[in-house]
Design an enzyme around this catalytic site. Structure first.
Site, short mmCIF file in Angstrom:
data_model
loop_
_atom_site.label_atom_id
_atom_site.label_comp_id
_atom_site.label_asym_id
_atom_site.label_seq_id
_atom_site.Cartn_x
_atom_site.Cartn_y
_atom_site.Cartn_z
N THR A 148 1.01 -1.22 0.04
CA THR A 148 0.03 0.10 0.07
C THR A 148 0.93 1.23 0.06
OG1 THR A 148 -0.44 0.08 2.41
CG2 THR A 148 -1.88 -1.11 1.28
N LYS A 174 3.76 -7.00 3.99
CA LYS A 174 3.64 -5.80 3.64
C LYS A 174 3.31 -4.73 5.23
CE LYS A 174 0.30 -3.17 3.67
NZ LYS A 174 -0.85 -2.21 3.97
N THR A 185 -2.19 -2.15 8.56
CA THR A 185 -0.76 -2.03 8.89
C THR A 185 0.00 -3.03 8.17
OG1 THR A 185 -1.36 -1.28 11.02
CG2 THR A 185 1.10 -1.70 10.58
N GLU A 271 6.48 4.78 7.84
CA GLU A 271 6.22 5.95 7.12
C GLU A 271 7.09 7.24 7.65
OE1 GLU A 271 1.62 4.97 6.89
OE2 GLU A 271 2.07 6.25 8.56
N SER A 399 -2.94 15.77 -0.65
CA SER A 399 -2.67 16.90 -1.33
C SER A 399 -1.60 16.22 -2.55
CB SER A 399 -1.72 17.78 -0.76
OG SER A 399 -0.64 17.22 -0.02
#
Lengths: 399, 399
Positions: A148, A174, A185, A271, A399
């Site tokens: 993802t 993953k 997660t 992340e 964004s």
């Protein structure tokens, strides 16, 4: 040691495709199929909000046999109520029909957007196609299809030997944080061709998970879709490995290695992460207290921002130990960054060593050693740093 | 309601100065002195790593009488071992000598750099000067002198009446996150001229702390120096307020208000924060479980980054409730942002309402309502958002 040349395991075939679940058009659907029903074990999310595929999959895995795993990314099928359960069941049924097997032998797994219904028409179309494209040595495609927000596909494979027969353990995983629109997660699928005794599959998996996926943190958040499955095809042809035997010990170490390395890949790919930090606690009153202390340090936002700032800030670490609940005498604590002692008996060792420790913090991977001198309890945790990019990924993803 | 015109309380005098503990040269040392020994109560950090001033101050406060508070910023006197305790004792002795009172009546409190010894020569010089400058109506200077990374001084004052006599409660507080070099999160000093019965001082403070400072979070980290003190001078001349009386109920609500408003100021001033968010959980199996759920949501990095991103991301909220440990049936949960329902019985209410909820998230202060429909337990928590500036302040403070 990782055998990067291994792309499959005897007794299993793989296929992956782009079913249109990801807007990007990337791989988002995968099948892992065993030639015959494999022994299996699973560990699932402890979150009380359990996604539909986990609700369907967990009781099937508990029956001890599994022949196929159908997994999609791009949609978590979580918080989708009764419709979600019907859809997860239907996914399994489509796969079972296409493979000509009992649907109780199909594990279903999903990761991605939460709260949106599965686009079932896409499954109806894509799953039979995948079932017709199964190939050996295509585990890499599965690793890619379950990504993802992951920035790299995660695969790790090792080889062992029992009764003079070689066997393999291969895992794909993953995970990079529990992020909307990619809510889930962590998924991991571990395959082996070793023949295992029934009871050993489950205990072996649980022990490995305990020392790997249960010792990592990116952001403390537990997902609705977490799942680790182990399938054993027995295609290696060895006599079944029984718990307690020498062969079982060897298998366990190899399995531990595969899961720990996959777990570390997840943290390394955390992340926004720029560091992989091992927090190692020794001298705790018990292993459980060592784990509490390690977890407290590994999840502290202040500790994690200090890692990002490459700052040998032992004050934040000792404070996190202090509120962990573990028994601690502040005036006995020792802390090292790598080999550099920064705290001895609760007191700082001075500016010169702090400067040396800063050099350790500038490296991408290091260990923080914390000795509580209360007993012989020990534990470790792997964590990432907390960075601008973590905030960016989680606040600005639109964004 | 805050009486911004109140800068003091009968029976107390104040002084603050710049002793050179902060490199900036700002106010960093303060004295609060009661005309005669005041009744007192205190609540202290639960961290097992306890700073020296807390070690010295806590047993003194437990004796029930306090006449002076000596507080410094710029140095926490934490992780300083036996020397730290000797220094904290000496601070109290200097103040006692300058004021001509028993040193057991002096509370000492510190906030600032961890692991560095107190520069005692500065205290020897500055404390007697402060003792000679005590004035009424100078509480604002004290609020300024205890600031570390705070961006504004925090004071809140109310008035009440008992037996036809007016009384005041005035509080000053500091806190914006547990940040090195300013280690200590939170100090609060609450003063009243109301005459209270001995036992009531302690129970009143504990109740108010439970509903205020114990329900806020900026970053989950608990400091080594946290301290809340309540001193009652009795200068209002009322008959002592006894626990259980109508007057006690009124005093309690006023005290609750002062502490809650100070606590909210701390969250509003949270490091890098742009939002003050109230998480309100109802329908939990118990108040304790409601608190668990509220705390889990309020401390989730993913929820906090979503607030920063002004994203009505209910998936992260329901997941945080799910791993909180509170009893929950995911298919019964309702969630509202302000007045806008986004989840009904565990299912999203659709894109239109999610867009309306986004408008709520664009405001600087709002409430997230979570109804678990399991019982009548309720609780709230105040939290801030997790922003780039939080990372910046905590990772880059040296730049």
């Amino acid at each position: 040691m990782n055998r990067v040349d291994l792309h499959g395991v005897a007794g299993f075939r793989f296929a992956a495709g782009a079913a249109g679940l990801k807007k990007s058009g990337r791989l988002d659907l995968a099948l892992i199929v065993a030639d015959k029903p494999a022994l299996c074990a699973g560990v699932f999310t402890t979150n009380k909000v359990v996604a539909a595929p986990v609700q369907i999959c967990a009781p099937r895995i508990r029956q001890g046999r599994c022949q196929a795993i159908l997994v999609n990314s791009g949609n978590a099928n979580a918080c989708t109520g009764e419709q979600g359960r019907q859809d997860a069941l239907r996914c399994g049924a489509i796969a079972a029909a296409a493979l000509g097997i009992d649907e109780e032998l199909v594990a279903v797994s999903s990761t991605g957007v939460i709260g949106a219904p599965l686009p079932m028409a896409k499954f109806e179309e894509a799953v039979p196609k995948l079932a017709a494209q199964l190939r050996e040595d295509h585990a890499d495609e599965v690793a890619a299809a379950i990504m993802t927000t992951d920035s790299f596909a995660k695969r790790y494979a090792v080889t062992g030997e029992v009764d003079g027969r070689p066997y393999r353990i291969l895992g794909v995983a993953k995970g990079a944080g529990m992020i909307h629109p990619n809510m889930a997660t962590m998924l991991a699928f571990i395959l082996t061709d070793a023949e295992l005794e029934g009871g050993f599959v489950d205990t072996a998996l649980r022990q490995s998970v305990d020392g790997s996926f249960n010792c990592i943190t990116v952001d403390r958040d537990t997902s609705t879709n977490d799942m680790v499955l182990l399938l054993a095809s027995g295609a290696a042809g060895n006599a079944p490995i029984a718990a307690g035997s020498k062969a079982a010990g060897e298998f366990q170490s190899l399995l531990d290695e595969v899961l720990l390395e996959l777990a570390k890949m997840i943290v390394r790919d955390g992340e926004g992460a720029t560091k992989l930090v091992r927090i190692e606690v020794t001298g705790a009153a018990s292993d459980a207290e060592a784990r509490q202390a390690a977890c407290s340090v590994a999840t502290s936002s202040l500790v994690k921002t200090a890692f990002f700032g490459q700052d040998a800030n032992w004050g934040r670490i000792i404070a996190a130990v202090g509120y962990s609940g573990a028994q601690v005498d502040p005036e006995k604590v020792d802390i090292r960054f790598g080999e550099v002692p920064v705290v001895k008996d609760g007191l700082g060792t001075g500016k010169e060593l702090e400067a040396k420790a800063t050099e350790v913090l500038k490296t991408p991977e290091f260990t923080v050693f914390i000795d509580l001198k209360q007993g012989s309890g020990r534990a470790y945790y792997y964590t990432s740093d907390l960075t601008y990019d973590y905030v960016k990924i989680n606040a600005d993803y639109r964004s």
